[in-house]
Design an enzyme around this catalytic site. Structure first.
Site, PDB file in Angstrom:
ATOM      1  N   PHE A 114      27.421  45.355  37.422  1.00  0.00           N
ATOM      2  CA  PHE A 114      26.981  44.967  38.043  1.00  0.00           C
ATOM      3  C   PHE A 114      27.789  44.428  39.345  1.00  0.00           C
ATOM      4  O   PHE A 114      28.870  44.476  39.051  1.00  0.00           O
ATOM      5  CB  PHE A 114      26.860  42.824  37.775  1.00  0.00           C
ATOM      6  CG  PHE A 114      26.649  42.101  38.473  1.00  0.00           C
ATOM      7  CD1 PHE A 114      25.073  41.651  38.653  1.00  0.00           C
ATOM      8  CD2 PHE A 114      27.483  40.936  38.900  1.00  0.00           C
ATOM      9  CE1 PHE A 114      24.414  40.763  39.857  1.00  0.00           C
ATOM     10  CE2 PHE A 114      27.026  40.200  39.630  1.00  0.00           C
ATOM     11  CZ  PHE A 114      25.739  39.926  39.966  1.00  0.00           C
ATOM     12  N   GLN A 115      27.027  44.542  40.307  1.00  0.00           N
ATOM     13  CA  GLN A 115      27.138  44.766  41.713  1.00  0.00           C
ATOM     14  C   GLN A 115      28.128  45.703  41.690  1.00  0.00           C
ATOM     15  O   GLN A 115      28.953  45.998  42.638  1.00  0.00           O
ATOM     16  CB  GLN A 115      27.831  42.800  42.600  1.00  0.00           C
ATOM     17  CG  GLN A 115      27.216  42.204  42.395  1.00  0.00           C
ATOM     18  CD  GLN A 115      27.585  41.149  42.894  1.00  0.00           C
ATOM     19  OE1 GLN A 115      28.941  41.101  43.171  1.00  0.00           O
ATOM     20  NE2 GLN A 115      26.355  40.116  43.560  1.00  0.00           N
ATOM     21  N   LYS A 164      38.543  45.867  40.111  1.00  0.00           N
ATOM     22  CA  LYS A 164      38.888  44.010  40.766  1.00  0.00           C
ATOM     23  C   LYS A 164      40.379  44.076  39.629  1.00  0.00           C
ATOM     24  O   LYS A 164      41.365  42.727  39.771  1.00  0.00           O
ATOM     25  CB  LYS A 164      37.963  42.958  39.701  1.00  0.00           C
ATOM     26  CG  LYS A 164      38.084  42.061  39.971  1.00  0.00           C
ATOM     27  CD  LYS A 164      36.788  41.355  39.150  1.00  0.00           C
ATOM     28  CE  LYS A 164      37.432  39.885  38.575  1.00  0.00           C
ATOM     29  NZ  LYS A 164      35.942  38.412  37.968  1.00  0.00           N
TER      30      LYS A 164
END
Ligand SMILES: Cc1ncc(C[n+]2csc(CCOP(=O)(O)OP(=O)(O)O)c2C)c(N)n1
Ligand SMILES: [Mg+2]
Lengths: 566, 178
Positions: A114-115, A164
């Protein structure tokens, strides 16, 4: 002493050590841990923009106004792709920015998570360099390199993509130590033999001409440029982005060259027997048809980027080096000279082809509105522009006497640059009077930054040259496409009401006599202010050198401008 | 201006993505890479690329400078007009029958190539040399039928006492570019 730090802490600590005080950005999932760390670094002020493109433009505006590196943050995927136009803009205009993007966690990379977007791949051709950070331990070093690369040599954007989980990773903190970029070369000093050759050419020239570009501004070489010009009585023209590198009110200034440059500046180029090009790259908008460029001149080219030498035009004496570092020794070798004949010739051309006449009109002419802004601000404002006719009029009808007083998208020509770049300029230099001279089309591309302006309480004065057209393209349709106005008529909202909805006061100006009072009102107001100048819809920018023509083949304002009717 | 085949040697830091940066730069500047090879050099962490492209002298010089600007390139040299050793290696799988097997082996011997694999209906030939030699051998083997082929592309080195790293050291970074 070592201590444990998270990747996020290392990154923000690195920003502080680089002297960063302002960050423009928008957060999201992948970069959230970094934002979560922000409160631990109260020295860093985060400006929430409304679109990541504007984060990059604002960072660039900040960089240009302060001479420091501008910083922007975005999250992975759409956040990162939204940065692309802003990064490309900084790339083409050699502006130092560092973009930090969040990336999906390491174990998801390559899985179309996702993304997840390969932003280092996407920005490969539009960054000076970019990094995908593989672990927190390498962050301090990468960050230091990123800033170093962004601001040294020919400046440019650097992107650092951080997964992240790297923000959360705890590692022993090691100071990055000294920069070790063995293969990164930044030639600074010019070669002495080349400088001597250049001096000999200058000393022997009859009709020398300096063309100063943005490199002079970046290198902070304005004083050295002035010394060269005055000492040897060499007239100076600048490129569009070189505006302000040499004071336009100076007797030796013949303003700027190129497609919409002054007729006399272009004639000077065509007549000169020596061109001294400093920190400019012979862009096609500056040279027009390159095969007929400066047909009578030898060319000295001073540039810090070796790849610019000989790229577009033949060069007789190339000097690879920083403008200031080259001009300083060059000035010592240049002999004082008088060039009465040459300068008189230029003055005569300027009298015959002033290029910035303003005709009488009861309606609002953009030339008049901008010239009045110049008068009212004593020429001391920093002008940030949109792209199109508004940009050219802003360049023509305001005089720029100070480096970085004209901030505009040159290489990429990015509509929508004006408003977000103003945000960056005003954030970086609150002491400056900032006017954003915009087009109605350009303004509509990034008008959401009105919200940022209000949120940050920025006293930016916005002047929209509202012609109801994508005017520059309409002008091309008029001149080169049989007046077929395909897709250029442009509806717009009531800009004053729009501003009001954001809590920004403004006025509509539809008649000539309202122009000065509106400017006065904007200046008197302590805060952002918007003026909607309803200008002549089909006003054109003159002079114009038609595409493919030689610089001397400019078209001037037609003798009798027809009275426009709406 | 006439285009000729240029051989560029690029010394690059051995970091992820470097090959991509180099290849992407050629694409962006409108160059078609004829061959590109990458491998270790004599210096740890420095890879050596040999790139063959077609272009005019000025356009190749322009792309060389652009390549040199990449942060991770240590040095890029156009060695086209130098006195150089060029080598390429090819593996060629040739159709072979018991009838023509010995004829193929004769051809291979003449070219001082090697047979590196044999099966009932094919021979695999390994050949090293400059491109002309490889092309001539290929021409001859075509008559037997080629089942599969791969060529490494050119690698090159200047003859004599020059090394690319050393060349860099002796060159002043601020020397004029003309
Ligand atoms: C993002 C972007 N899209 C399209 C263009 C092409 N373009 C150049 S000038 C122009 C018209 C600009 O219109 P406006 O902002 O109203 O300025 P004007 O010329 O009317 O002053 C356009 C569409 C561009 N430069 N940038
Ligand atoms: Mg418009």
């Amino acid at each position: 002493m070592t201590m444990k730090m998270t990747g996020g802490q290392i990154l923000l600590d690195g920003l502080v050590k680089e002297g960063v005080d302002t960050i423009f950005g928008i957060l999201g999932g992948a970069i959230l841990p970094l934002y979560d760390t922000l409160p631990q670094f109260p020295q860093l002020h985060h400006v929430l923009v409304r679109h990541e493109q504007c984060a990059a433009h604002a960072a660039e505006g900040y960089a240009r106004a302060t001479g420091k590196v501008g910083v922007c943050f975005a999250t992975s995927g759409p956040g990162a792709t939204n940065l692309v136009t802003g990064i490309a803009n900084a790339h083409l205009d050699s502006s130092p920015i560092v973009a930090i993007t969040g990336q999906v966690a390491r174990r998801f990379i390559g899985k179309d998570a996702f993304q997840e977007i390969d932003i280092t791949g996407i920005t490969l051709p539009i960054t000076k360099h970019n990094y995908l950070v593989r672990d927190a331990a390498s962050l301090a070093k990468i960050l230091k390199e990123a800033f170093y690369i962004a601001r040294t040599g020919r400046p440019g954007p650097v992107l650092v993509d951080v997964p992240k989980d790297v923000f959360n990773e705890q590692v022993e903190y090691h100071s990055p130590g000294k920069i070790d970029l063995t293969s990164y070369k930044t030639p600074l000093k010019g070669h002495p033999a080349q400088i001597q050759k250049a001096a000999a050419l200058i000393n022997g020239a009859q009709r020398p001409l300096i063309i100063a570009g943005r490199g002079v501004i970046i290198s902070e070489a304005s004083l050295e440029l002035k010394e060269l010009a005055e000492r040897a009585q060499i007239p100076v023209v600048t490129t569009l982005l070189g505006l302000g590198s040499f004071p336009e009110s100076h007797v030796l200034s013949y303003r700027w060259l190129g497609m919409h440059g002054m007729a006399y500046a272009n004639m000077a180029v065509n007549t000169a027997d020596l061109i001294i090009a400093i920190g400019m790259r012979f862009d096609d908008r500056a040279t027009s048809e390159v095969n007929t460029f400066a047909p009578n001149a030898s060319i000295i080219h001073i540039d810090i980027d070796p790849a610019e030498i000989g790229k577009n035009v033949r060069v007789d004496v190339p000097i690879v080096g920083d403008a200031k570092a080259v001009l300083t020794p060059l000035n010592k070798l240049v002999q004082p000279a008088q060039r009465m004949g040459w300068l008189q010739q230029l003055d005569e051309w300027r009298r015959e082809h002033p290029s910035t006449d303003i005709r009488d009109s009861a309606s609002v002419l953009p030339q008049y509105a901008i010239h009045q802004t110049y008068e009212a601000t004593n020429g001391e404002a920093t002008i940030v522009t949109g792209v199109g006719q508004n940009q050219m009029w802003a360049a023509q009808y305001y005089l720029y006497n100070r480096p970085n007083s004209f901030i505009s998208s040159g290489g990429l020509g990015t509509m929508g640059f004006g408003l977000p770049a103003s945000v960056g300029v005003k954030m970086g230099r609150p002491d400056l009077t900032v006017w954003c001279i915009d087009g109605d089309g350009s303004f509509q591309m990034t008008l959401h930054e009105l919200a940022t302006i209000v949120q940050e309480k920025l006293a930016i004065k916005i002047a929209i040259m509202n012609n109801g057209y994508l005017g520059m393209v309409r002008q091309w349709q008029e001149l080169f496409h049989g007046k077929r106005y395909v897709a250029t008529p442009l509806w717009g909202p009531d800009y004053v009401k729009l501003a009001e909805a954001y809590g920004i006061p403004g006025v509509r100006v539809r008649r000539r006599e309202e122009v000065i009072p509106a400017i006065q009102q904007a200046m008197a107001y302590d805060g952002p202010f918007l003026i909607d100048f309803g200008i002549e819809p089909e006003e054109n920018v003159y002079p114009i050198v038609p595409p493919g023509a030689s610089l001397s083949e400019y078209l001037e304002i037609p003798e009798k401008e027809v009275a426009w009717q709406r | 201006m006439a285009t000729i085949k240029h051989t560029l040697v690029a010394l690059v830091e051995n970091k992820p993505g470097v090959l991509n940066r180099v290849a992407s730069l050629f694409r962006r500047r409108g160059f078609n890479i004829e061959s590109i090879t990458v491998g270790q050099s004599e210096t740890p962490n420095v890879s050596r690329m040999t790139i063959v492209v077609d272009g005019t002298n000025t356009s190749v010089e322009q792309v060389r400078k652009q390549l040199d600007k990449l942060i991770e390139t240590v040095k890029v040299t156009d060695i086209t007009s130098d006195n150089i050793v060029l080598r390429e290696l090819a593996l060629i799988k040739v159709k072979a029958t018991s009838a023509n097997r010995s004829e193929i082996i004769q051809v291979v011997d003449i070219f001082r190539a090697n047979i590196v694999d044999v099966s009932t209906d094919s021979l695999t030939v390994e050949v090293t040399g400059d491109e002309d030699k490889l092309n001539s051998l290929l021409n001859l083997l075509h008559t037997f039928g080629i089942k599969e082929m791969c060529r490494t592309g050119r690698i090159a080195m200047t003859r004599g006492n020059i090394n690319e790293m050393g060349r860099r050291m002796s060159k002043q970074p601020e020397s004029p570019e003309s």
